[in-house]
Every structure is written in C-alpha cells, then in structure tokens.
Motif scaffolding. Structure first.
Motif, mmCIF file in Angstrom:
data_model
loop_
_atom_site.group_PDB
_atom_site.id
_atom_site.type_symbol
_atom_site.label_atom_id
_atom_site.label_comp_id
_atom_site.label_asym_id
_atom_site.label_seq_id
_atom_site.Cartn_x
_atom_site.Cartn_y
_atom_site.Cartn_z
ATOM 1 N N TRP A 268 0.806 -1.226 0.000
ATOM 2 C CA TRP A 268 0.000 0.000 0.000
ATOM 3 C C TRP A 268 0.835 1.270 0.000
ATOM 4 O O TRP A 268 1.926 1.323 0.561
ATOM 5 N N ASN A 269 0.255 2.273 -0.569
ATOM 6 C CA ASN A 269 0.843 3.612 -0.607
ATOM 7 C C ASN A 269 0.910 4.166 0.821
ATOM 8 O O ASN A 269 0.275 3.654 1.726
ATOM 9 N N GLU A 270 1.654 5.253 0.993
ATOM 10 C CA GLU A 270 1.734 5.862 2.315
ATOM 11 C C GLU A 270 0.469 6.673 2.592
ATOM 12 O O GLU A 270 -0.339 6.937 1.692
ATOM 13 N N LEU A 271 0.320 7.075 3.854
ATOM 14 C CA LEU A 271 -0.830 7.888 4.246
ATOM 15 C C LEU A 271 -0.709 9.287 3.639
ATOM 16 O O LEU A 271 0.398 9.785 3.494
ATOM 17 N N PRO A 272 -1.804 9.925 3.300
ATOM 18 C CA PRO A 272 -3.188 9.447 3.421
ATOM 19 C C PRO A 272 -3.655 8.650 2.195
ATOM 20 O O PRO A 272 -4.766 8.137 2.175
ATOM 21 N N TRP A 273 -2.789 8.517 1.184
ATOM 22 C CA TRP A 273 -3.238 7.976 -0.112
ATOM 23 C C TRP A 273 -3.683 6.525 -0.049
ATOM 24 O O TRP A 273 -4.437 6.059 -0.897
ATOM 25 N N LYS A 274 -3.194 5.810 0.984
ATOM 26 C CA LYS A 274 -3.584 4.406 1.168
ATOM 27 C C LYS A 274 -5.111 4.251 1.219
ATOM 28 O O LYS A 274 -5.648 3.207 0.869
ATOM 29 N N PHE A 275 -5.777 5.311 1.674
ATOM 30 C CA PHE A 275 -7.235 5.248 1.791
ATOM 31 C C PHE A 275 -7.965 6.000 0.681
ATOM 32 O O PHE A 275 -9.148 6.257 0.778
#
Lengths: 410, 135
Positions: A268-275
């Motif tokens: 997963w991508n880092e925050l916040p992009w993971k969401f």
C-alpha cells in the motif's frame, strides 16, 4: 432583544450568489443549513478555475497543469489538516461523512469478534447508526445506546455504565442534527480510552459551527462533510490518528492507493493515499480548500459567537409563539444552531410548505433520525438551522410565517 | 394572472377533508386490507376495501400524516366507491392530482399519491389471493 452583531452579515451575504434571486417572488430565507450550506462565490470560482485552467488528473502526469492540479489537491489536504489541527497524513478525503463512517465500520469491523460491544447514543443520525448496526449483525456484536435525559442531553451516568472493557468502539455525534445538543465528547473520549475503546466523532453538524481541534478533543477519528461547511457536495473527510491509520487495512482498492502491485500481491501507498483509491474528487477538494480559506477569514470563534446569539434570539422568538413546541436544550450555550420544533395541530410538512410559500426554506420530517423521533413520540418535526449569514430579521419572518400557518389551519 | 406557483395549496376543500375525513375507520368484512407508508412525512394509510362481484362496494381507511396525504385519501375513497376494480387499477397519478386541484410539487407528490399506491398495491395482493378474507 438586540444582538451584538459580531459579524457584518450584509457584507457576507454579498458573497453568496444564491441570495440575489427570489423564490416564490420573495427573498430566499435559507434556514436549512443543517442539510447543506450555501456556497460563496470564492468556492464556486475556485472550482471553475480548475476546470477552465488546469483540469487534469493528480499524481500522474509530469506536465505543467497536472503538477498544478496535484499541488492544489495536496494543498487541500494540508489546509483541511490545519483547519482541524491534524497532521497532513491524518486527513483522508471521502465523499462525505457517511462514507467516512462506513470506512470505519468496514475497516475497524474486520478486527472485531463476536461478543465485542459498540456504544452509540440515542441521538445518532442514521449514518452513524446503520453502518454499525449492520456490522453488529454480521459479526455478532452487541450495540448499546447511551440514553437521552429529559433535558435532551446524553445521560453520562448511563454512559459510564455501558462503556466497559468489553466496548471496542464508541461512536458519538458531536452536535445533534435534531436536538442541537452539543455532546461532551472530551469526557466521552476519556471514558472510551479508559476502557480501551476507540472513540469516533460524527462531526457533520459541528465542523461548520465550532472551532475544532482534534488533538484537544483527543478523538481517534473525526468525520465530516464539505458541503455543510460552504464547500461542494461529494467531498468529505475522515481524520484518524496516524498510528491507527497505519495499522488499518485499506477500505477501497485500486489505483493511487498502492505502492507496488504484482500479479499475486500488492503493497500500500503511504498515508493518506492508502485510503484514497481511484481518481479523487479533485475539483471538490479544491472547492473545500476555498471554503476553509473563507471560514478562516471570517474566523471560527466569531462564527460560533454570532451563531450562539442568533440561536438565543430564535429560541426566545419561537418559544413566544403559542402552540409552538421546541425540542432540545433550552440554553443556546448547550446547543448548536439547530432548532427542531412542531406547531400544534399541523403536520411538519404542512408547516414547511406554508413557510416555503413565504420564501423560507426549512426542513420537515424525521431528519434521518427515526429512532430519535420515536423516542420523542413524534413522526417528524420542522427544523430551522442557522448559519452565520442568517439574520435576526429572517428569524422574525420565520415567526410571522409560523403564525400564518396557524391562521390557515385554524 | 395567478401562476401555478402562487396558487394556494391549502385550499378550503383540502383542509375540510383533512379536518373531517370521509370513510375513516376499519371494515370488519373486507376483501382487501393494505398499508403503505411515506417515510418523507411519516404518513401512514391503511385501506380496507370490500369487493362484491367485481365492484368496490365499501371502503374505509385509517391514516395519519400530513394534510395532503390525508385529504387525498379521503377524496380517493369517495371516488372509488361502487366502481369496478378494473377501473380502479387504471386510475392514473394525473387523475389524483387533478382530483386534488392544487399545485403539488415533486416532493409532496409522494404524499398525494400515497392512497393510490395503497389501493393499487392492495388490489394486486388481492388478485394474487394474499391476505384477503373470503366473502
């Protein structure tokens, strides 16, 4: 009763194009701010500018306008984080409060097991009730509801009784969209944390009226919508404490939320992009950022103060009309600028229709809080909800129109 | 000239029907019994229809809700008495709105059409033989 007029409403109203037109040949008196707010020209212009000048996708192209778009989109996150005193990584854009709360029910729900308990209150909006209720059904969890006292506040003694080490999540509305009650969320956060539970705040009705500091509230999550705070529809926010978000599984899968994808597995991508899977609502995020700039310019402290005066005036005006029953706490300091009421002998929708003919927009019905309506023993209420661009003159007109409705149904 | 926009909604005959609705109560000897809700206003209508031959020989309703839904039900129950069931199935939404004679906006249309929906869904149930009493 005179109010101090902390804000120059006349000047403010000039920023809102919708107030320039007539409805039923009368000036629009918009008292349905609990449903959605009106938009200042600054917000509309910022969105138009994006479409006219640098429309492109974010986090992709290396060309100039895509860089501009990416910058504006990330800047919107930064401004939103700053507005609620959070960190950049802690702000996730969703499509609204409802999606934010569903995201939590879905992702936090994965870690819960049969017998775990979730605590809500009797004054939740359907959006902070149905997601948890359905999760509870799927996983065999117990749902408990903090009771409401006779003066329309949360029964904190009952809260202390039902929030126990079995409780995993406590999710509570900050300001009730019906009663207007401002709930003691700091106290609830402490209570939840003492018992090892996570604390979620539904801030849909507080973000536009009160200065919000998530660190001070010590909530684990805070959800709100852009369209109720001068921004466009289709954009909402979920704040979450960084260490919690880091350990949570994603909600939606797809582009932009990944770091590396192979045929068999992904990271997963880092925050916040993971969401934030897929192309986000870029235009709406830019609109939200403009709305935040506007609110900061007016100053949230001043907004709170002015709306409190307005609510005091409205409570006094409405309670002076014979046959009008107001629901919710009696002191303006204990409540947001939402007033639910009924006019004796007239169905709330009939009141709303007559008010509409006078140019006054209010909400009539169950306000997406059917269990609360049952508790109050009504099928619905009329609801007037104010914003900082409303005036005492408008409240006087509301009172006149209510009297007119009483005439018609006499 | 008065436009549709400005025309009065709460006309005297609507308020009359609301205050003193016709055909209220329950039928003991009904053929059709059906209840519908309108979540918008929290309107509820329960309709009792007695069918003799192919004809609606009697009708009563229990209901609560806004003036428009209750007046519409009162008027519709008057209208359908002694009519053939096949005719009732063909009543259109426009006919009900015309019967009311007031400008009903898109939102309140749900209130106005609740009795028609209740009636026509009840008839479908009856035709399928559900929940009806033999007579």
């Amino acid at each position: 009763m005179l109010i101090k007029q902390t804000l120059d409403t006349k000047k403010i109203r000039e920023d809102f194009p919708i107030f320039k037109q007539l409805t039923h040949n009368k000036p629009l008196i918009y008292l349905d701010n609990g449903a959605t707010s009106q938009k200042p020209v600054q917000v509309i212009d910022a969105m138009n500018r994006f479409y006219n000048e640098y429309n492109s996708n974010v986090h992709r192209g290396v060309y100039k306008i895509s860089e501009l778009a990416t910058h504006a989109y990330e800047e919107a996150h930064r401004k939103t984080a700053d507005f609620i005193k959070a960190e950049f990584e802690e702000v996730i854009f969703t499509k609204g409060t409802t999606e934010s709360l569903n995201l939590l029910a879905y992702t936090l729900g994965r870690t819960l097991k049969q017998g775990d308990e979730i605590v809500l209150s009797q004054m939740e909006h359907h959006s902070n009730l149905v997601p948890w209720q359905q999760l509870a059904k799927q996983k065999g969890l117990a749902l408990k509801f903090i009771r409401i006292t006779k003066d329309y506040k949360l029964d904190m003694a009952h809260a202390r009784e039902i929030i126990t080490p079995k409780t995993k999540i406590v999710s509570i509305v900050h300001v009730s969209n019906v009663l207007g009650t401002i709930n003691p969320v700091k106290e609830l956060a402490a209570l939840a944390h003492k018992n090892g539970a996570l604390f979620v705040i539904d801030g849909a009705q507080s973000i536009q009226h009160l200065p919000i500091n998530v660190k001070e509230l010590d909530c684990d999550f805070f959800a709100f919508s852009g369209h109720k705070m001068l921004g466009p529809t289709g954009i909402g926010v979920l704040y979450g404490k960084r260490h919690l978000l880091e350990h949570m599984e994603p909600f939606l899968y797809g582009g932009d939320m990944i770091s590396e994808v192979q045929f068999e597995h992904s990271t997963w991508n880092e925050l916040p992009w993971k969401f934030e899977a897929g192309t986000p609502n870029i235009t709406e995020a830019i609109g939200l950022a403009a709305a935040i700039d506007y609110l900061k310019e007016i100053n949230m402290e001043h907004i709170k103060e002015y709306e409190e005066e307005l609510t005091t005036y409205a409570l006094e005006t409405l309670s002076n009309i014979k046959g009008v029953r107001v629901y919710g706490p009696t002191e303006a300091g204990d409540r947001g600028s939402v007033i639910a009421f009924n006019v004796e002998g007239i169905h709330p929708h009939d009141v709303s229709t007559i008010l509409d003919r006078e140019g006054i927009a209010v909400r009539g019905g169950h306000h997406c809080a059917m269990p609360l309506m049952n508790l109050l023993g009504v099928t619905g209420t009329v609801r007037a909800s104010f914003s900082f661009y409303n005036t005492t003159e408008e409240i006087d007109k509301l009172a006149q129109a209510i009297k007119k409705a009483q005439e018609v149904f006499k | 000239m008065i436009t549709m926009e400005e025309e009065e909604i709460y006309k005297e005959n609507i308020l009359d029907h609301y205050r003193n609705p016709h055909n209220t109560g329950e039928l003991q000897d009904y053929s059709i019994r059906h209840r519908e809700l309108n979540p918008l206003c929290g309107d509820q209508i329960e309709l009792f229809v007695k069918v003799e031959g192919c004809r609606c020989s009697d009708v009563k309703f229990c209901g609560k809700g806004c003036a428009i839904s209750q007046a519409a039900t009162s008027m519709l129950t008057d209208k359908i008495k002694n009519k053939n069931i096949d005719e009732l199935k063909k009543i259109t939404q426009e006919e009900v709105v015309n019967m009311l004679g007031i400008p009903v906006g898109i939102v309140r249309l749900k209130c106005a059409l609740l009795p028609l929906k209740t009636l026509q869904k009840g008839i479908i149930k009856w035709e399928k033989g559900e929940l009806c009493q033999t007579n």
